[in-house]
Scaffold this motif. Structure first.
Motif, PDB file in Angstrom:
ATOM      1  N   GLY A 199       0.815  -1.198   0.000  1.00  0.00           N
ATOM      2  CA  GLY A 199       0.000   0.000   0.000  1.00  0.00           C
ATOM      3  C   GLY A 199       0.854   1.256   0.000  1.00  0.00           C
ATOM      4  N   TRP A 200       1.903   1.255   0.800  1.00  0.00           N
ATOM      5  CA  TRP A 200       2.822   2.394   0.857  1.00  0.00           C
ATOM      6  C   TRP A 200       3.497   2.613  -0.491  1.00  0.00           C
ATOM      7  CZ3 TRP A 200       8.297   2.586   0.569  1.00  0.00           C
ATOM      8  CH2 TRP A 200       8.867   3.805   0.952  1.00  0.00           C
ATOM      9  N   LEU A 201       3.942   1.523  -1.114  1.00  0.00           N
ATOM     10  CA  LEU A 201       4.599   1.632  -2.414  1.00  0.00           C
ATOM     11  C   LEU A 201       3.642   2.167  -3.475  1.00  0.00           C
ATOM     12  CD1 LEU A 201       6.673  -1.684  -2.474  1.00  0.00           C
ATOM     13  CD2 LEU A 201       7.573   0.646  -2.300  1.00  0.00           C
ATOM     14  N   LEU A 202       2.383   1.710  -3.454  1.00  0.00           N
ATOM     15  CA  LEU A 202       1.429   2.168  -4.458  1.00  0.00           C
ATOM     16  C   LEU A 202       1.119   3.656  -4.288  1.00  0.00           C
ATOM     17  CD1 LEU A 202      -0.371   1.541  -6.842  1.00  0.00           C
ATOM     18  CD2 LEU A 202      -2.145   0.764  -5.251  1.00  0.00           C
ATOM     19  N   ILE A 203       0.966   4.100  -3.058  1.00  0.00           N
ATOM     20  CA  ILE A 203       0.723   5.523  -2.821  1.00  0.00           C
ATOM     21  C   ILE A 203       1.922   6.346  -3.270  1.00  0.00           C
ATOM     22  CG2 ILE A 203       0.390   7.262  -1.019  1.00  0.00           C
ATOM     23  CD1 ILE A 203      -1.320   5.234   0.470  1.00  0.00           C
ATOM     24  N   ARG A 204       3.116   5.871  -2.982  1.00  0.00           N
ATOM     25  CA  ARG A 204       4.324   6.565  -3.443  1.00  0.00           C
ATOM     26  C   ARG A 204       4.363   6.624  -4.969  1.00  0.00           C
ATOM     27  NH1 ARG A 204       7.584   9.120   0.325  1.00  0.00           N
ATOM     28  NH2 ARG A 204       9.459   8.525  -0.823  1.00  0.00           N
ATOM     29  N   TYR A 205       3.948   5.550  -5.616  1.00  0.00           N
ATOM     30  CA  TYR A 205       3.914   5.515  -7.080  1.00  0.00           C
ATOM     31  C   TYR A 205       2.914   6.541  -7.622  1.00  0.00           C
ATOM     32  CZ  TYR A 205       2.856   3.827 -11.781  1.00  0.00           C
ATOM     33  OH  TYR A 205       2.627   3.746 -13.131  1.00  0.00           O
ATOM     34  N   TRP A 206       1.730   6.575  -7.046  1.00  0.00           N
ATOM     35  CA  TRP A 206       0.721   7.540  -7.485  1.00  0.00           C
ATOM     36  C   TRP A 206       1.205   8.973  -7.289  1.00  0.00           C
ATOM     37  CZ3 TRP A 206      -3.916   4.692  -4.794  1.00  0.00           C
ATOM     38  CH2 TRP A 206      -4.366   3.668  -5.645  1.00  0.00           C
ATOM     39  N   ARG A 207       1.960   9.199  -6.247  1.00  0.00           N
ATOM     40  CA  ARG A 207       2.432  10.553  -5.954  1.00  0.00           C
ATOM     41  C   ARG A 207       3.699  10.903  -6.726  1.00  0.00           C
ATOM     42  NH1 ARG A 207       1.761  10.860   0.696  1.00  0.00           N
ATOM     43  NH2 ARG A 207      -0.529  11.024   0.719  1.00  0.00           N
ATOM     44  N   GLY A 208       4.265   9.949  -7.448  1.00  0.00           N
ATOM     45  CA  GLY A 208       5.495  10.197  -8.170  1.00  0.00           C
ATOM     46  C   GLY A 208       6.690  10.396  -7.268  1.00  0.00           C
ATOM     47  N   GLN A 209       6.665   9.717  -6.105  1.00  0.00           N
ATOM     48  CA  GLN A 209       7.740   9.862  -5.128  1.00  0.00           C
ATOM     49  C   GLN A 209       8.708   8.693  -5.222  1.00  0.00           C
ATOM     50  OE1 GLN A 209       5.207  10.119  -1.643  1.00  0.00           O
ATOM     51  NE2 GLN A 209       5.400  12.349  -1.577  1.00  0.00           N
ATOM     52  N   PRO A 210       9.939   8.849  -4.712  1.00  0.00           N
ATOM     53  CA  PRO A 210      10.904   7.744  -4.724  1.00  0.00           C
ATOM     54  C   PRO A 210      10.318   6.518  -4.039  1.00  0.00           C
ATOM     55  CG  PRO A 210      11.959   9.797  -4.071  1.00  0.00           C
ATOM     56  CD  PRO A 210      10.490  10.073  -4.117  1.00  0.00           C
ATOM     57  N   PRO A 211      10.616   5.314  -4.515  1.00  0.00           N
ATOM     58  CA  PRO A 211      11.614   4.972  -5.540  1.00  0.00           C
ATOM     59  C   PRO A 211      11.077   4.998  -6.964  1.00  0.00           C
ATOM     60  CG  PRO A 211      10.716   2.976  -4.605  1.00  0.00           C
ATOM     61  CD  PRO A 211      10.039   4.105  -3.890  1.00  0.00           C
ATOM     62  N   PHE A 212       9.992   5.687  -7.238  1.00  0.00           N
ATOM     63  CA  PHE A 212       9.377   5.696  -8.567  1.00  0.00           C
ATOM     64  C   PHE A 212       9.595   7.012  -9.301  1.00  0.00           C
ATOM     65  CE2 PHE A 212       6.858   2.987  -5.731  1.00  0.00           C
ATOM     66  CZ  PHE A 212       7.020   1.769  -6.370  1.00  0.00           C
ATOM     67  N   GLY A 213      10.526   7.817  -8.843  1.00  0.00           N
ATOM     68  CA  GLY A 213      10.767   9.104  -9.475  1.00  0.00           C
ATOM     69  C   GLY A 213      10.430  10.220  -8.524  1.00  0.00           C
ATOM     70  N   GLY A 214      10.408  11.424  -9.065  1.00  0.00           N
ATOM     71  CA  GLY A 214      10.065  12.578  -8.238  1.00  0.00           C
ATOM     72  C   GLY A 214      11.129  12.943  -7.248  1.00  0.00           C
ATOM     73  N   SER A 215      12.392  12.724  -7.610  1.00  0.00           N
ATOM     74  CA  SER A 215      13.466  13.090  -6.701  1.00  0.00           C
ATOM     75  C   SER A 215      13.475  14.597  -6.493  1.00  0.00           C
ATOM     76  CB  SER A 215      14.820  12.638  -7.267  1.00  0.00           C
ATOM     77  OG  SER A 215      15.024  13.193  -8.546  1.00  0.00           O
ATOM     78  N   LYS A 216      13.969  14.987  -5.367  1.00  0.00           N
ATOM     79  CA  LYS A 216      13.974  16.415  -5.033  1.00  0.00           C
ATOM     80  C   LYS A 216      14.835  17.193  -6.025  1.00  0.00           C
ATOM     81  CE  LYS A 216      13.272  15.797  -0.081  1.00  0.00           C
ATOM     82  NZ  LYS A 216      13.818  16.071   1.275  1.00  0.00           N
ATOM     83  N   PRO A 217      14.328  18.334  -6.497  1.00  0.00           N
ATOM     84  CA  PRO A 217      15.128  19.124  -7.436  1.00  0.00           C
ATOM     85  C   PRO A 217      16.362  19.706  -6.754  1.00  0.00           C
ATOM     86  CG  PRO A 217      13.201  20.349  -6.717  1.00  0.00           C
ATOM     87  CD  PRO A 217      13.036  18.949  -6.185  1.00  0.00           C
ATOM     88  N   LYS A 218      17.395  19.839  -7.546  1.00  0.00           N
ATOM     89  CA  LYS A 218      18.622  20.415  -7.010  1.00  0.00           C
ATOM     90  C   LYS A 218      18.401  21.893  -6.705  1.00  0.00           C
ATOM     91  CE  LYS A 218      21.643  17.291  -9.552  1.00  0.00           C
ATOM     92  NZ  LYS A 218      22.759  17.194 -10.535  1.00  0.00           N
ATOM     93  N   PRO A 219      18.961  22.361  -5.601  1.00  0.00           N
ATOM     94  CA  PRO A 219      18.782  23.779  -5.279  1.00  0.00           C
ATOM     95  C   PRO A 219      19.446  24.667  -6.324  1.00  0.00           C
ATOM     96  CG  PRO A 219      20.422  22.759  -3.840  1.00  0.00           C
ATOM     97  CD  PRO A 219      19.766  21.649  -4.622  1.00  0.00           C
ATOM     98  N   ARG A 220      18.766  25.756  -6.625  1.00  0.00           N
ATOM     99  CA  ARG A 220      19.315  26.679  -7.605  1.00  0.00           C
ATOM    100  C   ARG A 220      20.518  27.420  -7.016  1.00  0.00           C
ATOM    101  NH1 ARG A 220      13.891  29.543 -10.185  1.00  0.00           N
ATOM    102  NH2 ARG A 220      12.963  27.611 -11.041  1.00  0.00           N
ATOM    103  N   MET A 221      21.515  27.624  -7.871  1.00  0.00           N
ATOM    104  CA  MET A 221      22.721  28.348  -7.442  1.00  0.00           C
ATOM    105  C   MET A 221      22.585  29.817  -7.794  1.00  0.00           C
ATOM    106  SD  MET A 221      25.677  25.642  -8.565  1.00  0.00           S
ATOM    107  CE  MET A 221      26.926  26.673  -7.844  1.00  0.00           C
ATOM    108  N   ARG A 222      22.926  30.627  -6.862  1.00  0.00           N
ATOM    109  CA  ARG A 222      22.896  32.066  -7.109  1.00  0.00           C
ATOM    110  C   ARG A 222      24.304  32.523  -7.465  1.00  0.00           C
ATOM    111  NH1 ARG A 222      20.916  36.766  -2.880  1.00  0.00           N
ATOM    112  NH2 ARG A 222      21.144  38.523  -4.340  1.00  0.00           N
TER     113      ARG A 222
END
Length: 225
Positions: A199-222
């Motif tokens: 159930g946890w894995l399926l919810i993560r999949y629906w949300r596009g969260q790891p381990p199915f993608g949706g990794s945190k974007p890299k912080p922008r450099m100023r």
């Protein structure tokens, strides 16, 4: 929540479990053996020779709609939890996603129990079947805790109110502890954990969260000129 006010899929799941229970009571356990979840490595099914069924693919679904006719409390608690946690999820997700989630949890719980049971049989343990909707119900509990973490719920034994998120953690740790120590034999604790895991894995999949993608974007450099 009264039965007639339950959403359609939750009501259908309750009826399906009651039908499964009635068939076991009317037809007897012997005729229902091929629909229980059996571990790999068992003998071919031959009632005349007294051999129990081996694993068959449909058992990953059918076992979840069967309960011990001699233990009506098992059925009652599972159906109470199904109505309590399932109805809000169905209203939130809609019928199709809710049904897909429940069945994934049932099958996932069955796969985990199949692995544990098959390993035990390969080490000389006696093959025995698994039945019950608990894997799907624990998946619903997990989802309820993730979607409504601060909703207060009441334990039955003992009657202690707590947040849904806390209830999920308590039940998860309890199932893991008794599963590893074997303090409560005869209960498919790893099936319960499997329902929560899938159930946890399926919810993560629906949300596009790891381990199915949706990794945190890299912080922008100023860039300072």
């Amino acid at each position: 929540m009264p039965f007639f006010n339950l959403p359609r899929v939750t009501k259908a799941l309750l009826i399906a479990n009651l039908i499964g229970f009635a068939l076991q009571w009317l037809l007897g356990e012997e005729r229902m053996l091929p629909f229980m979840l059996w571990p790999l490595g068992g003998d071919a099914y031959d009632p005349s020779a007294g051999l129990a069924p081996s694993f068959l693919p449909w058992q990953l679904v059918t076992y979840g709609f069967m309960h011990d006719p001699g233990n009506i409390l098992h059925l009652a608690f599972n159906m109470l939890a199904l109505a309590m946690f399932g109805a809000p999820l169905e209203y939130t997700w809609g019928e199709r996603r809710y049904l897909a989630y429940y069945l994934v949890c049932v099958v996932g719980a069955g796969l985990c129990q199949l692995l544990v049971g098959s390993l035990a049989v390969s080490n000389g343990a006696v093959a025995y079947p698994t039945i019950g909707a608990s894997g799907g119900v624990f998946g619903l509990l997990l989802a309820y805790g993730m979607l409504f973490p601060n909703q207060r719920v009441m334990l039955l034994f003992p009657p202690i109110p707590m947040k849904a998120r806390t209830l999920v953690i308590v039940y998860g740790l309890f199932e893991l502890g008794v599963g590893l120590t074997g303090l409560q034999p005869g209960v498919a604790h790893f099936a319960h954990l499997g329902g929560m895991l899938f159930g946890w894995l399926l919810i993560r999949y629906w949300r596009g969260q790891p381990p199915f993608g949706g990794s945190k974007p890299k912080p922008r450099m100023r860039i300072v000129p």
